[in-house]
Write an enzyme that holds these catalytic residues in place. Sequence first.
Site, short mmCIF file in Angstrom:
data_model
loop_
_atom_site.label_atom_id
_atom_site.label_comp_id
_atom_site.label_asym_id
_atom_site.label_seq_id
_atom_site.Cartn_x
_atom_site.Cartn_y
_atom_site.Cartn_z
N TYR A 185 -14.69 7.25 13.74
CA TYR A 185 -14.64 7.06 15.20
C TYR A 185 -15.48 8.12 15.92
O TYR A 185 -15.76 7.99 17.11
CB TYR A 185 -13.21 7.10 15.74
CG TYR A 185 -12.29 6.03 15.17
CD1 TYR A 185 -12.77 4.97 14.41
CD2 TYR A 185 -10.91 6.09 15.39
CE1 TYR A 185 -11.93 4.01 13.88
CE2 TYR A 185 -10.05 5.13 14.86
CZ TYR A 185 -10.57 4.10 14.10
OH TYR A 185 -9.72 3.16 13.58
N HIS A 211 -10.18 4.42 4.66
CA HIS A 211 -10.40 3.49 5.78
C HIS A 211 -10.67 2.06 5.29
O HIS A 211 -10.14 1.09 5.85
CB HIS A 211 -11.58 4.00 6.61
CG HIS A 211 -11.60 3.54 8.02
ND1 HIS A 211 -12.14 4.28 9.04
CD2 HIS A 211 -11.16 2.40 8.60
CE1 HIS A 211 -12.02 3.62 10.18
NE2 HIS A 211 -11.43 2.48 9.94
#
Length: 277
Positions: A54, A112
């Site tokens: 992010y 992830h």
Amino acid sequence: MPREMTADTTLTIQGIEIPKLGFGTWQLSGDDCVVGVRDAIELGYRHIDTARAYGNEAQVGQGLHDSGRNRDEIFLTTKLWYTELSAVGVHDQIEQSLRDLRTEYIDLLLIHWPSRRVALAETLGAMVEAREAGRVRHLGVSNFPSALMREALEHAPLICDQVEYHPYLAQPQVLELARERDLMVTAYSPLAQGDALRDPVIGAIAEAHGKSASQVVLRWLLDQPQVAAVPKAASHEHRAANLDVFDFELSDEERGRIAGLERGHRTIDPGWAPDWD
Ligand SMILES: NC(=O)c1ccc[n+]([C@@H]2O[C@H](COP(=O)([O-])OP(=O)(O)OC[C@H]3O[C@@H](n4cnc5c(N)ncnc54)[C@H](OP(=O)(O)O)[C@@H]3O)[C@@H](O)[C@H]2O)c1
């Protein structure tokens, strides 16, 4: 006033207490992220979700710091990016996350996305080492279909699979495994990135309770065993609304109508995604 955790708002997974409702930070950057995280914590969120990918861990760390809350009051999740899942890559990513987040430990570290290149044993072995060194408290994965999750559980003690889950996308296999092995299923994109908020069925249920569509969707998710959710909201009003979901009850009939909206609608499906359940 910050809310304290109660049975309504807390999940117990393998004996670990985790706030059911987290604050998602994907697509929050710069000051919006710093202020958003601080504001979320002031409102009462005690669970924050970020990721290396992010690019906002430094801003999340600043927001946590600005909130003035003790580190042990917050459950902080971050995620390892899938292109760097060798043992060295895991180690380096963890050190970068700790530095950027300005913390001595991560509460929950997730892979992830699964890698097609690096063996699960290598990645999870390095994550277990980080846990033994006290850099990480708990381990998990994200975007793992149920068969791959079963395989991962053979290599490491995991507590979580974070997957896309909302009224338009059911996750029966992941949920079944979660019940069997006492895992947390963290619903990401729990509002279907806003799509579910325009649904007439959800709108009608919301109106009947004097609540908003987002509150109905979040309550529906959080009533389910093993389920946590991490909605993202850029505004103070939306952040406050999404936390205010524990003062009404959905009936079984309403829950059934919401579950009946399932249509296999996936909002996140990149080229590197695994073969889904
Ligand atoms: N593991 C993964 O691969 C993965 C993938 C995707 C997401 N995630 C995590 O899940 C989090 C949430 O997912 P998401 O950001 O994709 O989608 P989401 O939370 O389902 O939806 C966010 C959208 O809903 C709107 N919204 C939020 N609260 C609202 C409210 N009360 N009323 C009206 N609109 C509202 C937001 O608008 P505003 O922002 O304008 O308020 C935004 O447009 C992410 O931030 C991230 O932490 C993880």
